[in-house]
Scaffold this active site. Structure first.
Site, PDB file in Angstrom:
ATOM      1  CB  CYS A 169      -0.853  -0.073   1.116  1.00  0.00           C
ATOM      2  SG  CYS A 169      -2.199   0.806   1.067  1.00  0.00           S
TER       3      CYS A 169
ATOM      4  CG  HIS B  34      -4.297  -3.469   2.511  1.00  0.00           C
ATOM      5  ND1 HIS B  34      -3.110  -2.941   3.531  1.00  0.00           N
ATOM      6  CD2 HIS B  34      -4.604  -2.501   1.955  1.00  0.00           C
ATOM      7  CE1 HIS B  34      -3.242  -1.657   3.587  1.00  0.00           C
ATOM      8  NE2 HIS B  34      -4.018  -1.296   2.614  1.00  0.00           N
TER       9      HIS B  34
ATOM     10  CD  GLU C 168      -2.311  -6.114   5.221  1.00  0.00           C
ATOM     11  OE1 GLU C 168      -1.804  -6.553   4.146  1.00  0.00           O
ATOM     12  OE2 GLU C 168      -2.517  -5.020   5.338  1.00  0.00           O
TER      13      GLU C 168
END
Lengths: 257, 218
Positions: free
Chosen positions: B83, B194, B196
């Site tokens: 990001c 992202h 994650e």
């Protein structure tokens, strides 16, 4: 090819336990937020929202632990709403692993709180929850007002003006709940969702009133919602999230399948 | 024991990144969330996450003496930007009325624009670009191992990277226009989405990174 619309199951959590009767036969403990969140993740939920309905603020710490435990095992975006009143509340939830917090009453009492929150943490993690009720007389142009206290207390604030103001103050997303429809299972208030979605530049989540899968598709196609939030239709395993996504995709909506 | 440093420069929540890495990293890997330049230098692999605004990000990096570390590590070891950790690798961002960035790659970071419309439906598109969108893998790369072409990842951003050298582009995404969502060169891989928060595809990418030797042959 493009951005998918999102389905967001919402869990009410009271003192660390999922309430409002989540019923899954294949889950050992239907009150365990971690188990329920894992189940929704497996079914393809695009995000999960937790609404902390704990009455006593002394017990709010419990919600922090819930978020920590879920975030260690479920790797999709998590939003926490309910009782978010201070920058410290937000910091604790984000540090625990929440990606976004939803601010509701605190924004109505003091709109500047939203500006402070977005300046401190970034717009991307600040959702403003808007609880609105239709207030016009029959035959008049539709008009909605912001209500607090679970829809009991009018504020006199016009919902569309409020939505614009919250976005000006930095809100990254709006969660729009029709207090007329909440719990009715007759579908979203589509004119409300549409009016707010058309009025603002940020994504809008439709909420309140979902009773079947067509309602979810309507929220996107007629309400112009970017995401749809529902609770009971998923909790009682009437429909799985995967089923809901397939139905929406069949209606021509871009989904993550 | 191998170490993955997650650079902590005070911008937002790194817990998710660390937790996801712990969940999938190669056995015996230690995840070290740190703002200590020495510990980042000593790590075997480096993750450079980020959220918030470009100017705040650059200011925090500089005030903590972490900008030099990022520059060094981006030349040396397996390096994953996420990001804002992708955007500030470029020379300049339009955000905050213009922000000079690290300049590891030539190119800019541009605003999507308030008049963005869907090229098919003609509908106005919302900003930020928030939600699950597809990444088209534009070149083979070890970090794409076991990730389907055009898999969906979770995005939330209002600015996107435009590298001068199109050879850097490792992934592209469509939102009103085609934009560069992944860049890769040598030991550096940087992604706008992202991982994650991107369920199975994202975890696979992080797993691949935790085993990556920093070479680009697949």
């Amino acid at each position: 090819m493009g951005l998918a619309k999102r389905i967001i199951p919402c869990l009410d959590v009271d003192n660390g336990r999922v309430v409002k009767g989540v019923q899954f036969v294949d889950i050992r403990d239907a009150g365990d937020p971690v188990e329920v969140a894992r189940r929704y993740d497996r079914e393809g939920a695009d995000e999960i929202t937790f609404l902390d309905i704990t009455a006593s603020s002394d017990d709010r710490e419990t919600m922090v632990h819930v978020v920590e435990e879920v975030a260690a095992e479920v790797f999709i975006p998590l939003t926490v709403g309910g009782g978010i009143r201070t920058l410290e509340d937000i910091r604790r939830m984000l540090n625990a692993g929440a990606d976004k917090v939803a601010i509701n009453t605190a924004a109505v009492f003091r709109p500047e709180f939203v500006r402070e929150a977005t300046e401190r943490f970034g717009s991307q993690c600040i959702v403003v929850a808007i609880d609105a009720k239709q207030v016009n007389e029959k035959g008049e142009e539709p008009r909605w007002e912001i209500f607090t206290h679970g829809g009991r207390k009018p504020t006199g604030i016009d919902a569309i003006d409020w939505a614009r103001k919250m976005v000006d103050y930095g809100a990254g997303e709006l969660l729009v709940t029709s207090m007329d429809r909440d719990g009715t299972k007759i579908g979203f208030d589509l004119p409300l969702t549409r009016a707010i979605s058309d009025a603002v530049s940020v994504p809008v989540i439709a909420s309140g009133g979902v009773g079947n899968l067509e309602h979810l598709a309507e929220g996107v196609l007629e309400g112009a919602a970017d995401a749809v939030l529902a609770a009971s239709i998923f909790h009682f395993a009437e429909y799985s999230i995967h089923e809901a996504k397939e139905r929406m995709a069949a209606a021509g909506i871009e989904m993550r399948l | 024991m191998k170490t993955i440093a997650v650079i902590d420069y005070g911008m937002g929540n790194l817990r998710s990144v660390a937790k996801a890495l712990e969940h999938v990293a190669a056995p015996g890997t230690r995840i070290d969330v740190t703002s200590d330049p020495e510990r980042v230098y000593r790590a075997d692999r480096v993750v450079f996450p980020g959220q918030g605004a470009a100017r705040d990000c650059m200011r925090e990096l500089q005030s903590r003496g972490l900008d030099e570390v990022v520059l060094e590590c981006s030349r040396q070891k397996p390096f994953l930007g996420i990001c804002m950790g992708m955007q500030v690798l470029m020379e300049f961002s339009e955000e905050n009325a213009g922000t000079d960035c690290l300049g590891i790659y030539s190119g800019k970071v541009l605003y999507f624009g308030d008049d963005l419309t869907d090229s098919v439906s003609g509908l106005r598109l919302k900003i930020p670009h928030m939600g699950w969108n597809q990444i088209h893998q534009a070149q083979p790369h070890p970090l794409w191992k076991d990730i389907d072409q055009d898999s969906r990842f979770y995005f939330v951003h209002s600015y996107y990277v435009q590298p001068d050298d199109t050879g850097l582009i490792a992934g592209e995404t469509h939102y009103g226009r085609v934009f560069t969502s992944v860049i890769a060169r040598d030991n550096v891989f940087a992604i706008q989405a992202h991982p994650e928060k991107s369920a199975a595809a994202g975890l696979q990418l992080l797993s691949n990174f935790s085993r990556w030797n920093g070479e680009t042959q697949t």
